[in-house]
Structure formats: structure tokens, C-alpha cells
Design a protein around this motif. Structure first.
Motif, PDB file in Angstrom:
ATOM      1  N   GLU A 100      -9.457   1.561   2.337  1.00 31.26           N
ATOM      2  CA  GLU A 100     -10.697   1.203   1.562  1.00 31.26           C
ATOM      3  C   GLU A 100     -11.858   0.736   2.410  1.00 31.26           C
ATOM      4  O   GLU A 100     -13.083   0.682   1.973  1.00 31.26           O
ATOM      5  N   PRO A 130     -14.175   3.207  -0.339  1.00 31.35           N
ATOM      6  CA  PRO A 130     -13.752   2.270  -1.623  1.00 31.35           C
ATOM      7  C   PRO A 130     -14.049   3.181  -2.711  1.00 31.35           C
ATOM      8  O   PRO A 130     -13.711   2.526  -3.918  1.00 31.35           O
ATOM      9  N   GLN A 163      -2.476  -1.333  -4.137  1.00 26.70           N
ATOM     10  CA  GLN A 163      -3.086  -1.736  -2.673  1.00 26.70           C
ATOM     11  C   GLN A 163      -1.908  -2.129  -1.914  1.00 26.70           C
ATOM     12  O   GLN A 163      -0.949  -2.812  -2.304  1.00 26.70           O
ATOM     13  N   VAL A 167      -6.118  -2.320   2.337  1.00 23.71           N
ATOM     14  CA  VAL A 167      -7.361  -3.133   2.402  1.00 23.71           C
ATOM     15  C   VAL A 167      -6.853  -4.380   3.199  1.00 23.71           C
ATOM     16  O   VAL A 167      -5.761  -4.895   3.299  1.00 23.71           O
ATOM     17  N   SER A 175      -4.073   2.500  -1.730  1.00 19.73           N
ATOM     18  CA  SER A 175      -5.074   1.952  -0.847  1.00 19.73           C
ATOM     19  C   SER A 175      -4.686   0.853   0.118  1.00 19.73           C
ATOM     20  O   SER A 175      -3.823  -0.013  -0.307  1.00 19.73           O
TER      21      SER A 175
END
Length: 172
Positions: free
Chosen positions: A40, A44, A82, A69, A67
């Protein structure tokens, strides 16, 4: 500090273990599903990944995205796909059920969509059960079956090159 060093060493060891255990028997399978692992910090905007299904003659349900982060923002997020650095303990074990489900999914193609080597994402790519893995030039070559030499920020070129190579390899 000591735990961070132990964690880094455990992640390196885990990466090598996953690389040795990789099953490449389905590497020539046709593409019916595709997964993306995205950093990200570098990209993003996720909508463009879900639009790629049209170019690859897939259904939108066949595209999955997960993703990384660095740290969650203070604001609450409904984003369940995430993974963060803190989802790994000092032994390098992943403690994120959604991430583990993503990695256990038998994708026909997994794309590591990040521009260079990244310790956490590299471990995730290595531990994925995907049959065929695609990354970018500059990534750890041991992880991928195909490395695309395109500018990371040029998504349109990435998309056309991905389609071209998947066609050439008889995957589409």
C-alpha cells in the motif's frame, strides 16, 4: 531490538524453507484465478486491479487482492485483506487468519505488485500456494516464475505485458 533481529532472521529462514517446499506441478495451468499482493505504500489504488479481469477474460470474482501496510492508521478500517508487520511474531510466524486463507488459496497466477525486494511480502509470496508467480525486475528471482521489466508506476504497460506473456505461455 533483539526481537526485531530474531524476527528478521526467522523470516529469512522461513522464506528459504517455503522456497524449498514449493510445488511446481501446476505451473502450466491455464489462468482461472489471479491474486495480487500489493504494498500500500507504493500503490493504494486497488480498483485498477479488479478491472484487470476484463483484459484476462476472467470473472471479477476470480480476482483477489491482499495488501501490506506498515501500520494501521488510527482510524477504523473495514479493510480485512491487509497484513502488517505486527501480524508476524518474533519467530516469523504469521498470525492473520485472512492472510493465511489468501496464501492457501490455489491461485493459477499470483502477482507480487511491489517494486523491489520487501521482506514481509517476499515471505508471503514464497509461502503462497499459487501455481505461477509474477513479479517485477529487481525482485528476488527465486520467488517468481516470470519477472516483468516494466516501470512500476506504469500500470497500463504492466497490464498489457502481463496479458502478452500469459498468452505467449499458453495460460490464457
Amino acid at each position: 531490538m533483539i526481537f526485531k533481529k530474531l524476527k528478521n532472521n526467522s523470516l529469512k529462514k522461513g522464506l528459504n524453507t517455503h522456497l524449498k517446499a514449493r510445488d511446481t506441478s501446476g505451473i502450466n495451468a491455464r489462468v482461472k484465478s489471479i491474486g495480487f499482493l500489493v504494498d500500500e505504500a507504493h500503490d493504494p489504488d486497488f480498483e485498477k486491479f479488479y478491472d484487470i479481469f476484463k483484459d484476462l477474460s476472467l470473472q471479477s470474482k476470480d480476482i483477489k487482492l491482499f495488501s501490506f501496510v506498515d501500520s494501521k492508521k488510527k482510524l477504523p478500517s473495514l479493510q480485512q485483506n491487509q497484513v502488517q508487520n505486527k501480524d508476524f511474531d518474533w519467530k516469523g510466524n504469521l498470525h492473520n487468519r485472512n492472510a493465511q486463507e489468501f496464501l492457501d488459496h490455489d491461485f493459477d497466477v499470483l502477482v507480487g505488485y511491489y517494486p523491489k525486494q520487501h521482506q514481509i511480502l517476499d515471505v508471503l509470496v514464497a509461502s503462497s500456494k499459487a501455481k505461477f508467480k509474477v513479479g517485477f525486475q529487481g525482485a528476488d528471482e527465486r520467488l517468481y516464475d516470470l519477472l516483468l521489466n516494466v516501470p512500476f508506476k506504469d500500470f497500463a504497460l504492466f497490464k498489457s505485458e502481463l496479458k502478452k506473456y500469459l498468452e505467449v505461455l499458453g495460460k490464457l
